[in-house]
Design a protein around this motif. Sequence first.
Motif, PDB file in Angstrom:
ATOM      1  N   PHE A  95       0.831  16.888   6.949  1.00 17.50           N
ATOM      2  CA  PHE A  95       0.464  16.615   8.647  1.00 17.50           C
ATOM      3  C   PHE A  95       1.455  15.887   9.277  1.00 17.50           C
ATOM      4  CE2 PHE A  95      -3.280  15.863   5.263  1.00 17.50           C
ATOM      5  CZ  PHE A  95      -4.261  16.819   6.164  1.00 17.50           C
ATOM      6  N   LYS A  96       3.022  15.772   8.832  1.00 15.97           N
ATOM      7  CA  LYS A  96       3.699  14.976   9.950  1.00 15.97           C
ATOM      8  C   LYS A  96       3.369  13.867  11.114  1.00 15.97           C
ATOM      9  CE  LYS A  96       7.176  19.064   8.645  1.00 15.97           C
ATOM     10  NZ  LYS A  96       6.138  19.522   8.325  1.00 15.97           N
ATOM     11  N   ILE A  97       2.860  13.166   9.614  1.00 17.45           N
ATOM     12  CA  ILE A  97       2.520  11.633  10.883  1.00 17.45           C
ATOM     13  C   ILE A  97       2.157  10.769   9.517  1.00 17.45           C
ATOM     14  CG2 ILE A  97       0.669  10.804  12.215  1.00 17.45           C
ATOM     15  CD1 ILE A  97      -1.259  13.035  12.286  1.00 17.45           C
ATOM     16  N   SER A  98       3.826  10.096  10.138  1.00 20.00           N
ATOM     17  CA  SER A  98       4.202   9.039   9.110  1.00 20.00           C
ATOM     18  C   SER A  98       2.983   8.053   8.871  1.00 20.00           C
ATOM     19  CB  SER A  98       5.171   7.904  10.236  1.00 20.00           C
ATOM     20  OG  SER A  98       5.429   7.435   9.347  1.00 20.00           O
ATOM     21  N   SER A  99       2.328   8.014  10.183  1.00 19.79           N
ATOM     22  CA  SER A  99       1.109   6.632   9.424  1.00 19.79           C
ATOM     23  C   SER A  99      -0.265   6.922   8.719  1.00 19.79           C
ATOM     24  CB  SER A  99       0.446   6.261  11.141  1.00 19.79           C
ATOM     25  OG  SER A  99      -0.279   7.370  11.675  1.00 19.79           O
ATOM     26  N   LEU A 100      -0.327   8.160   9.649  1.00 16.76           N
ATOM     27  CA  LEU A 100      -1.036   9.306   7.456  1.00 16.76           C
ATOM     28  C   LEU A 100      -0.173   9.056   6.634  1.00 16.76           C
ATOM     29  CD1 LEU A 100      -4.262   9.800   7.678  1.00 16.76           C
ATOM     30  CD2 LEU A 100      -3.130  12.086   8.114  1.00 16.76           C
ATOM     31  N   SER A 101       0.707   9.241   6.644  1.00 16.01           N
ATOM     32  CA  SER A 101       1.037   8.850   5.296  1.00 16.01           C
ATOM     33  C   SER A 101       1.478   7.770   4.661  1.00 16.01           C
ATOM     34  CB  SER A 101       2.956  10.016   5.318  1.00 16.01           C
ATOM     35  OG  SER A 101       3.008  10.616   5.784  1.00 16.01           O
ATOM     36  N   ALA A 102       1.679   6.966   5.621  1.00 17.79           N
ATOM     37  CA  ALA A 102       1.184   5.197   5.093  1.00 17.79           C
ATOM     38  C   ALA A 102      -0.003   4.871   4.823  1.00 17.79           C
ATOM     39  CB  ALA A 102       1.816   4.333   6.060  1.00 17.79           C
ATOM     40  N   LEU A 103      -0.898   5.217   5.000  1.00 15.42           N
ATOM     41  CA  LEU A 103      -2.290   4.349   4.878  1.00 15.42           C
ATOM     42  C   LEU A 103      -2.870   5.642   2.903  1.00 15.42           C
ATOM     43  CD1 LEU A 103      -4.308   5.398   8.390  1.00 15.42           C
ATOM     44  CD2 LEU A 103      -3.625   3.201   7.855  1.00 15.42           C
ATOM     45  N   ILE A 104      -2.668   6.474   3.351  1.00 14.91           N
ATOM     46  CA  ILE A 104      -3.375   7.137   2.325  1.00 14.91           C
ATOM     47  C   ILE A 104      -1.882   6.510   0.922  1.00 14.91           C
ATOM     48  CG2 ILE A 104      -2.823   9.293   1.297  1.00 14.91           C
ATOM     49  CD1 ILE A 104      -3.385  10.527   3.774  1.00 14.91           C
ATOM     50  N   SER A 105      -1.045   6.617   0.857  1.00 14.71           N
ATOM     51  CA  SER A 105      -0.045   5.812   0.155  1.00 14.71           C
ATOM     52  C   SER A 105      -0.441   4.705  -0.672  1.00 14.71           C
ATOM     53  CB  SER A 105       1.349   6.120   0.587  1.00 14.71           C
ATOM     54  OG  SER A 105       1.760   5.129   1.318  1.00 14.71           O
ATOM     55  N   SER A 106      -0.961   3.963   0.820  1.00 19.44           N
ATOM     56  CA  SER A 106      -1.004   2.562   0.259  1.00 19.44           C
ATOM     57  C   SER A 106      -2.508   2.239  -0.247  1.00 19.44           C
ATOM     58  CB  SER A 106      -1.217   1.666   1.469  1.00 19.44           C
ATOM     59  OG  SER A 106      -2.323   2.003   3.020  1.00 19.44           O
ATOM     60  N   THR A 107      -3.692   2.811  -0.095  1.00 19.96           N
ATOM     61  CA  THR A 107      -4.652   3.564  -0.501  1.00 19.96           C
ATOM     62  C   THR A 107      -4.923   3.537  -1.899  1.00 19.96           C
ATOM     63  OG1 THR A 107      -6.090   3.883   2.007  1.00 19.96           O
ATOM     64  CG2 THR A 107      -7.197   4.472  -0.333  1.00 19.96           C
ATOM     65  N   SER A 108      -3.542   4.654  -2.318  1.00 22.40           N
ATOM     66  CA  SER A 108      -3.667   4.978  -3.530  1.00 22.40           C
ATOM     67  C   SER A 108      -3.160   3.723  -4.509  1.00 22.40           C
ATOM     68  CB  SER A 108      -2.468   6.225  -3.587  1.00 22.40           C
ATOM     69  OG  SER A 108      -2.857   7.322  -2.771  1.00 22.40           O
ATOM     70  N   PHE A 109      -2.402   2.624  -3.916  1.00 24.68           N
ATOM     71  CA  PHE A 109      -1.911   1.200  -4.949  1.00 24.68           C
ATOM     72  C   PHE A 109      -2.499   1.051  -5.600  1.00 24.68           C
ATOM     73  CE2 PHE A 109      -0.241  -2.956  -4.848  1.00 24.68           C
ATOM     74  CZ  PHE A 109       0.171  -2.701  -5.627  1.00 24.68           C
ATOM     75  N   PRO A 110      -3.707   0.667  -4.489  1.00 23.41           N
ATOM     76  CA  PRO A 110      -5.328  -0.201  -5.345  1.00 23.41           C
ATOM     77  C   PRO A 110      -5.428   0.279  -6.882  1.00 23.41           C
ATOM     78  CG  PRO A 110      -5.185  -0.343  -3.720  1.00 23.41           C
ATOM     79  CD  PRO A 110      -4.607   0.264  -3.619  1.00 23.41           C
ATOM     80  N   ILE A 111      -5.783   1.597  -6.846  1.00 19.66           N
ATOM     81  CA  ILE A 111      -5.822   2.951  -7.794  1.00 19.66           C
ATOM     82  C   ILE A 111      -4.664   2.500  -8.760  1.00 19.66           C
ATOM     83  CG2 ILE A 111      -6.598   4.678  -8.490  1.00 19.66           C
ATOM     84  CD1 ILE A 111      -7.184   5.378  -5.400  1.00 19.66           C
ATOM     85  N   LEU A 112      -3.492   2.997  -8.537  1.00 24.30           N
ATOM     86  CA  LEU A 112      -2.568   3.225  -9.487  1.00 24.30           C
ATOM     87  C   LEU A 112      -2.543   1.692 -10.328  1.00 24.30           C
ATOM     88  CD1 LEU A 112      -0.174   5.153  -7.398  1.00 24.30           C
ATOM     89  CD2 LEU A 112      -1.213   5.754  -9.261  1.00 24.30           C
ATOM     90  N   ILE A 113      -2.195   1.142  -9.322  1.00 23.51           N
ATOM     91  CA  ILE A 113      -1.796  -0.557 -10.466  1.00 23.51           C
ATOM     92  C   ILE A 113      -2.925  -0.684 -11.283  1.00 23.51           C
ATOM     93  CG2 ILE A 113      -3.217  -2.229  -8.331  1.00 23.51           C
ATOM     94  CD1 ILE A 113      -0.436  -3.550  -9.097  1.00 23.51           C
ATOM     95  N   PHE A 114      -4.227  -0.483 -11.006  1.00 19.43           N
ATOM     96  CA  PHE A 114      -5.620  -0.890 -12.129  1.00 19.43           C
ATOM     97  C   PHE A 114      -5.178   0.170 -12.955  1.00 19.43           C
ATOM     98  CE2 PHE A 114      -9.857  -0.135 -13.328  1.00 19.43           C
ATOM     99  CZ  PHE A 114      -9.831  -1.770 -13.385  1.00 19.43           C
ATOM    100  N   LEU A 115      -5.705   1.257 -12.962  1.00 18.03           N
ATOM    101  CA  LEU A 115      -5.670   2.447 -14.131  1.00 18.03           C
ATOM    102  C   LEU A 115      -4.325   1.902 -14.799  1.00 18.03           C
ATOM    103  CD1 LEU A 115      -5.157   5.503 -11.888  1.00 18.03           C
ATOM    104  CD2 LEU A 115      -7.466   4.633 -13.241  1.00 18.03           C
TER     105      LEU A 115
END
Length: 210
Positions: free
Chosen positions: A153-173
């Motif tokens: 997408f070439k959009i920094s903010s979108l990348s940040a939002l999606i990766s930060s949303t992945s954090f709780p999932i990864l840490i709980f898994l």
Amino acid sequence: MTEYFILLIIFIICYLIGSIPFGLILTKLIDNNDLRNIGSGNIGATNVLRTGNKTLALLTLILDLSKSFIPLFILFKLYPHPVINDFLNHIMVDKIFLMLIFGYFFVLGHCFPIWLKFRGGKGIATSLGVILSIDFFISLCLITIWILVFLIFKISSLSALISSTSFPILIFLKYEKLNLLYLSILLTIFVFFTHRANIIRLLKKEEKKI
């Protein structure tokens, strides 16, 4: 009481370290520009990139990441303070939980620095430094997600939002602990709060690409 007082002092120090505006300092010293008057006015690496100086942007990214990673790594892994160990035993939480709490103060300092009237950055690099000090594999996954989204997408903010949303999932898994899940969700909510203007522009399809 002494343990709580020492922890309070450490929290304040974490906030003050986190509030060092490396992007603003570097652009002022090297390019003689006030980063707050460029692009979004943000003091983070993405806005430094808008000055056209890629080396300076990379250096800002590294420093913003390091100001949370290095202190946490030293404090919890290289030279753990006895007060921290006693506090962990006293309140019966694991080390990662307390590292996340300490990490919040670095991120708060970066996003709301007292020196700049509490107008700072978005907290992505500093948050990544916190996560890197806790778990290298999870941080590597988040970086990979950020890069993949950005390449599409070439959009920094979108990348940040999606990766930060992945954090709780990864840490709980990986750790399967609800207290870590709740803390990581709070961090994600905080990231969304600092990106609220970006989210509005994304919804309106007005967010600029890099």
